[in-house]
Design an enzyme around this catalytic site. Structure first.
Site, PDB file in Angstrom:
ATOM      1  N   TYR A  58     -11.222  -6.579  -7.527  1.00 29.12           N
ATOM      2  CA  TYR A  58     -10.065  -5.693  -7.492  1.00 29.12           C
ATOM      3  C   TYR A  58     -10.045  -4.874  -8.781  1.00 29.12           C
ATOM      4  O   TYR A  58      -9.718  -5.389  -9.848  1.00 29.12           O
ATOM      5  CB  TYR A  58      -8.767  -6.479  -7.367  1.00 29.12           C
ATOM      6  CG  TYR A  58      -8.570  -7.208  -6.063  1.00 29.12           C
ATOM      7  CD1 TYR A  58      -9.340  -6.919  -4.943  1.00 29.12           C
ATOM      8  CD2 TYR A  58      -7.593  -8.186  -5.940  1.00 29.12           C
ATOM      9  CE1 TYR A  58      -9.140  -7.587  -3.746  1.00 29.12           C
ATOM     10  CE2 TYR A  58      -7.382  -8.859  -4.755  1.00 29.12           C
ATOM     11  CZ  TYR A  58      -8.154  -8.555  -3.660  1.00 29.12           C
ATOM     12  OH  TYR A  58      -7.950  -9.228  -2.479  1.00 29.12           O
ATOM     13  N   LEU A 211       2.798  -6.901   6.073  1.00 25.75           N
ATOM     14  CA  LEU A 211       3.512  -5.637   6.303  1.00 25.75           C
ATOM     15  C   LEU A 211       2.546  -4.506   6.605  1.00 25.75           C
ATOM     16  O   LEU A 211       2.910  -3.325   6.549  1.00 25.75           O
ATOM     17  CB  LEU A 211       4.380  -5.291   5.091  1.00 25.75           C
ATOM     18  CG  LEU A 211       5.511  -6.279   4.791  1.00 25.75           C
ATOM     19  CD1 LEU A 211       6.288  -5.844   3.559  1.00 25.75           C
ATOM     20  CD2 LEU A 211       6.442  -6.444   5.985  1.00 25.75           C
ATOM     21  N   ARG A 213       0.070  -3.181   4.978  1.00 27.10           N
ATOM     22  CA  ARG A 213      -0.069  -2.236   3.854  1.00 27.10           C
ATOM     23  C   ARG A 213       1.093  -1.269   3.767  1.00 27.10           C
ATOM     24  O   ARG A 213       0.941  -0.094   3.448  1.00 27.10           O
ATOM     25  CB  ARG A 213      -1.405  -1.486   3.963  1.00 27.10           C
ATOM     26  CG  ARG A 213      -2.591  -2.438   3.920  1.00 27.10           C
ATOM     27  CD  ARG A 213      -3.877  -1.829   4.429  1.00 27.10           C
ATOM     28  NE  ARG A 213      -4.924  -2.851   4.408  1.00 27.10           N
ATOM     29  CZ  ARG A 213      -5.113  -3.761   5.361  1.00 27.10           C
ATOM     30  NH1 ARG A 213      -4.321  -3.756   6.427  1.00 27.10           N
ATOM     31  NH2 ARG A 213      -6.057  -4.663   5.260  1.00 27.10           N
ATOM     32  N   GLY A 214       2.271  -1.781   4.059  1.00 31.92           N
ATOM     33  CA  GLY A 214       3.486  -0.982   3.978  1.00 31.92           C
ATOM     34  C   GLY A 214       3.838  -0.243   5.253  1.00 31.92           C
ATOM     35  O   GLY A 214       4.943   0.299   5.379  1.00 31.92           O
TER      36      GLY A 214
END
Length: 335
Positions: A58, A211, A213-214
């Site tokens: 990441y 979610l 990714r929103g």
């Protein structure tokens, strides 16, 4: 808000009912505020969240160093309760391109050495390859993690985004604590064969993307402009007609949430929590405000009528578009 606990499989530790996915604090969703990210990790620990999830790739180690700083600056009692899950194996180039996966035993141990240093810890609680290396049998990769366990550098073996056959082969090699895989109202591919396999073997699920990714958070708007360094700018579910269709699903879900006096995000997370005590949702909050909203899902009770209404609003396979661009979908064990 009452923080319940759940077990990571029959061989893993007790963790909080919600975990914190830290990836977005460093990569893939546009710029993030480092100070706010660290404050959010601290707030999660103070609220009773124990499971922190990261990956060595990441932002090329940035996220591990951020999590390490958050742990180092947290009160000792909170630091000691934290359990860190790390994904490894994804290869990156200096310009950020993806270059495959490496699950060779020597590479596993090399990745672990660097993660321990960046995190500033003497052991990793759950260690897992991010995606299966097609050139290395899973038995060899899991065997290398087992050797790290024997030496005290790792506590538990995890898996990530693999199918039922690979899960069975891995479990025949070493005890597996959990499988990390995407699972949400609009990503239900694990229900066909993966979830039955993990339940048969006593392996829990840590569910990321709860979610999407929103997308189903209730906060994503049709006219939102995404930065070039935001993964969603290239994700099929956020493109054109797919986005319009998927946000229509969100509006249908919003009506149910409003009737219960909760947010869309809370009802979406509560739905994942309702799927079984062997599932631990990871919430990808990047701010204390979003974290607080996510934690509110713990107080949402869904009865049979609620669940039926949610199923009508967002049926299985209702989403438009794959959850990753085509080249990445090829690496996933569950579509």
């Amino acid at each position: 808000m009452t923080m319940q606990t759940r077990s990571l499989g029959t061989t893993g530790p007790q963790v909080s009912a919600l975990g914190l996915g830290c990836m977005g604090m460093s990569a893939l969703y546009g710029d993030a505020d480092r100070a706010e990210s660290i404050a959010t990790v601290h707030a999660a620990l103070e609220a009773g969240v124990t499971l922190l999830d990261t990956g060595d790739f990441y932002a090329m180690g940035h996220n591990e160093m951020l999590v390490g700083e958050a742990l180092r600056t947290a009160p000792a009692a909170l630091r000691e309760q934290a359990l860190v899950s790390v994904k490894f194996g994804a290869l990156r180039s200096p310009d950020g391109d993806w270059a495959g996966y490496d699950g060779r035993p020597a590479a596993v141990k090399n990745f672990a050495a660097y993660s321990l240093q960046r995190l500033g810890v003497d052991h990793i609680d759950v260690y897992r390859i991010a995606r299966l290396d097609p050139d290395v049998p899973i038995e060899e990769t899991v065997g290398a993690i087992s050797e790290l366990i024997e030496k005290g550098y790792v506590r538990h073996v995890g898996l990530s985004e693999v199918g039922a056959d690979t899960i069975r082969r891995a479990a025949a090699t070493a005890p597996i604590a959990d499988l990390q895989i995407e699972y949400s109202l609009i990503s239900r591919g694990i229900e066909e064969s993966v979830l039955p396999a993990t339940r048969e073997l006593g392996i829990s699920i840590t569910a990321y993307g709860v979610l999407s990714r929103g997308l189903i958070s209730g906060h994503f708007t049709r006219d939102r402009q995404l930065a070039a360094n935001d993964f969603r700018a290239y994700s099929p579910r956020f493109q054109g007609e797919n986005l319009q269709h998927n946000l229509d699903l969100v509006e249908a879900l919003r009506k149910i949430a409003e009737q219960k006096g909760v947010s869309v995000a809370q009802i979406a997370i509560a739905w994942v929590l309702s799927r079984g005590d062997d599932i631990v949702p990871l919430v990808g909050a990047r701010t204390r405000e979003r974290l607080s909203e996510s934690l509110g899902a713990l107080d949402v009770t869904l009865d049979n009528a609620d669940l039926a209404a949610i199923e009508r609003a967002v049926p299985a396979d209702a989403a438009a578009g794959d959850r990753y661009p085509a080249p990445q979908m090829a690496h996933l064990g569950s579509k």
